[in-house]
Motif scaffolding. Structure first.
Motif, mmCIF file in Angstrom:
data_model
loop_
_atom_site.group_PDB
_atom_site.id
_atom_site.type_symbol
_atom_site.label_atom_id
_atom_site.label_comp_id
_atom_site.label_asym_id
_atom_site.label_seq_id
_atom_site.Cartn_x
_atom_site.Cartn_y
_atom_site.Cartn_z
ATOM 1 N N THR A 121 0.821 -1.211 0.000
ATOM 2 C CA THR A 121 0.000 0.000 0.000
ATOM 3 C C THR A 121 0.856 1.264 0.000
ATOM 4 O OG1 THR A 121 -1.760 -1.158 1.178
ATOM 5 C CG2 THR A 121 -1.823 1.242 1.217
ATOM 6 N N ASN A 122 1.907 1.279 0.805
ATOM 7 C CA ASN A 122 2.775 2.457 0.873
ATOM 8 C C ASN A 122 3.483 2.700 -0.452
ATOM 9 O OD1 ASN A 122 2.159 3.091 3.530
ATOM 10 N ND2 ASN A 122 3.808 1.827 4.367
ATOM 11 N N SER A 124 2.471 1.854 -3.422
ATOM 12 C CA SER A 124 1.482 2.317 -4.403
ATOM 13 C C SER A 124 1.146 3.792 -4.184
ATOM 14 C CB SER A 124 0.201 1.481 -4.299
ATOM 15 O OG SER A 124 0.438 0.138 -4.648
ATOM 16 N N GLU A 125 0.923 4.164 -2.927
ATOM 17 C CA GLU A 125 0.565 5.558 -2.641
ATOM 18 C C GLU A 125 1.715 6.508 -2.928
ATOM 19 O OE1 GLU A 125 -1.123 5.851 1.268
ATOM 20 O OE2 GLU A 125 -2.747 4.463 0.810
ATOM 21 N N ASN A 126 2.948 6.066 -2.706
ATOM 22 C CA ASN A 126 4.109 6.911 -3.022
ATOM 23 C C ASN A 126 4.234 7.115 -4.528
ATOM 24 O OD1 ASN A 126 4.944 7.396 -0.391
ATOM 25 N ND2 ASN A 126 6.222 5.554 -0.304
ATOM 26 N N LYS A 129 1.581 9.500 -5.532
ATOM 27 C CA LYS A 129 1.994 10.842 -5.094
ATOM 28 C C LYS A 129 2.948 11.462 -6.108
ATOM 29 C CE LYS A 129 4.571 13.109 -1.344
ATOM 30 N NZ LYS A 129 5.287 12.882 -0.055
ATOM 31 N N LYS A 143 -5.552 13.632 -2.035
ATOM 32 C CA LYS A 143 -4.719 12.676 -1.311
ATOM 33 C C LYS A 143 -4.431 11.435 -2.167
ATOM 34 C CE LYS A 143 -4.805 15.135 2.464
ATOM 35 N NZ LYS A 143 -3.591 15.874 2.914
ATOM 36 N N PRO A 144 -3.162 11.029 -2.216
ATOM 37 C CA PRO A 144 -2.828 9.796 -2.947
ATOM 38 C C PRO A 144 -3.635 8.592 -2.470
ATOM 39 C CG PRO A 144 -0.835 10.999 -2.375
ATOM 40 C CD PRO A 144 -1.959 11.705 -1.699
ATOM 41 N N LYS A 145 -3.944 8.555 -1.181
ATOM 42 C CA LYS A 145 -4.720 7.435 -0.631
ATOM 43 C C LYS A 145 -6.093 7.348 -1.270
ATOM 44 C CE LYS A 145 -6.035 5.377 3.802
ATOM 45 N NZ LYS A 145 -5.942 5.499 5.284
ATOM 46 N N SER A 148 -5.680 5.969 -4.768
ATOM 47 C CA SER A 148 -5.368 4.546 -4.632
ATOM 48 C C SER A 148 -6.628 3.727 -4.374
ATOM 49 C CB SER A 148 -4.363 4.344 -3.486
ATOM 50 O OG SER A 148 -4.103 2.979 -3.278
#
Length: 331
Positions: A121-122, A124-126, A129, A143-145, A148
């Motif tokens: 998850t991290n 993917s979100e990076n 971003k 927000k990237p979250k 995602s």
């Protein structure tokens, strides 16, 4: 004691029917505490020892790594008791682990090499971003979250980057429609995929490549899926594609326990199983080994308000038990 006696000895009548029904589509409604894991475990052993099916031709799928590990342990323990060697064992895993296995063995067909990375998850979100920044989109507002989440939801529904805008509308969704194709392109360039791709790309592979589909259909003519009420569209398509040739598919679940709608699970997958396959045999595991009569009665009174549920009559030999008490906590 004969192997059949060992397998069936501790089962009730409905459990025995489920274990012995090995050919054709089987739908097992397993109420809470009804011994469904034992049924799946013993059914695998029955296929191997009584029907002569090679363990290599059996696929069992569940949702969590922990559940898959426990099932594997129980199967190996039972096979050992039956004096069956464990040099060949059934493939037991989660949808995602099995998808990863299929993709590593056929990576070239999805534009990857077999040693591809799997983004968490991290990761993917990076990546999202970085793409948002490149597109001059304010990551404090977008927000990237959130992006995602929509990409993950799309993959669960088998919605491609090119068709995302046809299925989703709204401010964040419109931005996701821009980011999703760039995100997939970046993953590919890094020889990587994310968690959603493990099933999304596997389904695409099986639906677009008849040779690969045929290979896995012949490899796994016997298939079992636990917690079928929790399957989403991609997982449903995976199961249907793999089982459509031989149709020896057994799904176990309970529409009363469908709690994952928020992550794309579709309760209609289990409710419509009899429409998806012909000559479906239905078995209901209604004896509860976990709870007392008062608990079962109260739970049934609540769940019966759902008029779309499949009717089941749970019961127990444990007696009525203590009366149920109600505790009202402060806000």
């Amino acid at each position: 004691m004969a192997s059949q006696d060992i397998i069936l000895a501790k089962l009730n009548q409905q459990q025995k029917i489920a274990v012995e029904s090995t050919e054709g589509p089987l739908l097992v409604f397993a109420g809470a505490g009804s011994g469904k894991t034992r049924v799946i475990t013993n059914r695998i052993a029955y296929l191997i020892t009584e029907k002569g099916i090679s363990p290599k031709n059996i696929l069992a799928v569940t949702f969590t790594k922990k559940a898959a590990g426990e099932m594997q342990e129980r199967v190996l323990s039972l096979l050992k008791e039956l004096n069956v060697g464990n040099e060949n064992t059934p493939l037991i895993g989660t949808f995602h682990s099995i998808g990863a296995l299929f993709l590593r063995n056929n990576a070239k067909y999805v534009g990857l090499s077999p040693n591809f990375s799997i983004f968490d998850t991290n990761d993917s979100e990076n990546l999202i971003k970085d793409i948002l920044v490149e597109q001059n989109i304010d990551i404090k507002q977008i927000k990237p979250k959130a992006i995602s989440y929509f990409i993950s939801a799309a993959k669960n529904e088998m919605v491609s980057p090119d068709t995302f805008s046809h299925h989703y509308g709204g401010f964040l969704e419109d931005i996701t429609a821009e980011i999703y194709p760039l995100y997939q392109k970046q993953l590919l360039s890094q020889n990587a995929l994310d968690f959603g791709d493990l099933i999304y790309l596997t389904v695409k592979l099986l639906s677009e490549n008849e040779r690969v589909l045929g290979k896995y259909q012949d490899m796994y003519p016997y298939m079992m899926i636990d917690e079928y009420q929790d399957t989403n569209t991609a997982q449903y398509m995976f199961a249907k594609l793999l089982s459509q040739k031989y149709q020896n598919i057994c799904v176990v679940g309970d529409d009363d326990q469908g709690i994952y709608g928020w992550r794309g699970a579709d309760i209609k997958n289990i409710q419509n199983f009899e429409k998806d396959f012909e000559n479906v045999k239905v078995v209901k595991l209604e004896q509860n080994y976990r709870s007392t009569g008062n608990v079962i009665s109260a739970a049934t009174a609540v769940i019966q308000q759902n008029t779309l549920r499949v009717e089941k009559a749970l019961w127990t030999e444990k007696g009525s038990g203590n009366c149920i008490s109600v505790y009202q906590a402060n806000d």
